[in-house]
Scaffold this motif. Structure first.
Motif, PDB file in Angstrom:
ATOM      1  N   HIS A  29       1.172  -1.617   0.146  1.00  0.00           N
ATOM      2  CA  HIS A  29      -0.068  -0.150  -0.584  1.00  0.00           C
ATOM      3  C   HIS A  29       0.392   1.761  -0.211  1.00  0.00           C
ATOM      4  CE1 HIS A  29      -3.372  -2.161   0.327  1.00  0.00           C
ATOM      5  NE2 HIS A  29      -2.968  -2.733   1.583  1.00  0.00           N
ATOM      6  N   ARG A 108       0.632  10.310   3.563  1.00  0.00           N
ATOM      7  CA  ARG A 108       1.164   9.522   3.455  1.00  0.00           C
ATOM      8  C   ARG A 108       0.225   8.760   3.492  1.00  0.00           C
ATOM      9  NH1 ARG A 108       6.574   8.610   5.527  1.00  0.00           N
ATOM     10  NH2 ARG A 108       5.112   9.819   7.211  1.00  0.00           N
ATOM     11  N   ARG A 111      -3.253   9.749   1.128  1.00  0.00           N
ATOM     12  CA  ARG A 111      -3.070   9.656   0.195  1.00  0.00           C
ATOM     13  C   ARG A 111      -3.419   8.056  -0.276  1.00  0.00           C
ATOM     14  NH1 ARG A 111       1.294  12.125  -0.041  1.00  0.00           N
ATOM     15  NH2 ARG A 111       1.831  14.247   0.123  1.00  0.00           N
ATOM     16  N   SER A 112      -3.265   7.518   0.840  1.00  0.00           N
ATOM     17  CA  SER A 112      -3.590   6.127  -0.093  1.00  0.00           C
ATOM     18  C   SER A 112      -4.753   5.391   0.362  1.00  0.00           C
ATOM     19  CB  SER A 112      -2.070   5.265   1.377  1.00  0.00           C
ATOM     20  OG  SER A 112      -3.107   4.746   2.232  1.00  0.00           O
ATOM     21  N   LEU A 113      -5.440   6.363   0.713  1.00  0.00           N
ATOM     22  CA  LEU A 113      -6.695   6.192   1.347  1.00  0.00           C
ATOM     23  C   LEU A 113      -8.023   6.557   0.485  1.00  0.00           C
ATOM     24  CD1 LEU A 113      -7.218   6.143   4.971  1.00  0.00           C
ATOM     25  CD2 LEU A 113      -7.037   3.815   3.867  1.00  0.00           C
ATOM     26  N   ASN A 114      -6.594   7.015  -0.648  1.00  0.00           N
ATOM     27  CA  ASN A 114      -7.780   8.232  -1.618  1.00  0.00           C
ATOM     28  C   ASN A 114      -8.112   9.368  -1.087  1.00  0.00           C
ATOM     29  OD1 ASN A 114      -6.922   6.788  -4.283  1.00  0.00           O
ATOM     30  ND2 ASN A 114      -8.355   5.597  -3.496  1.00  0.00           N
ATOM     31  N   LEU A 115      -8.256   9.599  -0.139  1.00  0.00           N
ATOM     32  CA  LEU A 115      -8.325  11.342   1.096  1.00  0.00           C
ATOM     33  C   LEU A 115      -7.818  12.280   0.652  1.00  0.00           C
ATOM     34  CD1 LEU A 115      -9.498   9.760   4.291  1.00  0.00           C
ATOM     35  CD2 LEU A 115     -11.335   9.734   2.572  1.00  0.00           C
ATOM     36  N   GLU A 116      -8.415  13.127   0.596  1.00  0.00           N
ATOM     37  CA  GLU A 116      -8.568  14.456   0.395  1.00  0.00           C
ATOM     38  C   GLU A 116      -7.046  14.989   1.274  1.00  0.00           C
ATOM     39  OE1 GLU A 116     -10.629  18.083  -1.441  1.00  0.00           O
ATOM     40  OE2 GLU A 116     -12.164  16.426  -1.492  1.00  0.00           O
ATOM     41  N   TYR A 125     -17.108  14.410   4.746  1.00  0.00           N
ATOM     42  CA  TYR A 125     -16.951  13.548   3.932  1.00  0.00           C
ATOM     43  C   TYR A 125     -18.053  12.869   3.633  1.00  0.00           C
ATOM     44  CZ  TYR A 125     -11.933  13.950   4.587  1.00  0.00           C
ATOM     45  OH  TYR A 125     -10.319  14.636   4.168  1.00  0.00           O
TER      46      TYR A 125
END
Length: 149
Positions: A29, A108, A111-116, A125
């Protein structure tokens, strides 16, 4: 007084070890573990009112281990962690919460969770709707508080 002065070097080492046990790094991940230096620095910088509980949890871990947790091998650490989860109480819960909150606000990881990379407020959210009927037993309970007169 800084957190570095409140937590001993051995406690800081044990904090790093516990964090790594909770959340190891993942190459799949592309995320660091919770023992990452930046995440550890965030934990230490933001302990605040939780410092006493975290220090107590780390002391409890060291007592269970018979020495600093960082000085044990992996198998012995796992055995101590199992006992700690059973006996750590509120201090263990605080330690876990502190590690998790700092880990999941790292850029980091987000980003890996595709969150802004932004604060959740004021935009918020979108959450999927769940099964609200699961709260029915809680709603049906009588009040657990004393009425103010």
């Amino acid at each position: 007084m800084s957190v570095e002065m409140i937590l001993t070097p051995a406690q800081r080492d044990d904090l790093r070890v516990v964090a790594a046990m909770m959340i190891p790094a993942s190459a799949d991940h592309d995320v660091p573990g919770a023992d990452d230096p930046d995440i550890q620095a965030d934990i230490l910088a933001t302990l605040g009112r939780d410092t006493g509980a975290v220090a107590a949890a780390l002391d409890h871990l060291a007592r269970l281990a018979g020495k600093p947790l960082a000085d044990l091998d992996d198998a012995a650490r796992d055995a101590v962690a199992k006992e700690f989860r059973a006996t750590g109480g509120a201090a263990a819960a605080t330690l876990s919460r502190v590690v998790l909150q700092c880990y999941y606000r790292d850029d980091r990881v987000l980003r890996s969770l595709n969150l802004e990379l932004r604060a959740p407020f004021p935009l918020g959210y979108t959450l999927e709707q769940g099964d609200w009927s699961q709260l029915d037993p809680v709603k049906a309970r009588p009040p657990m508080w004393r009425k103010v007169t």
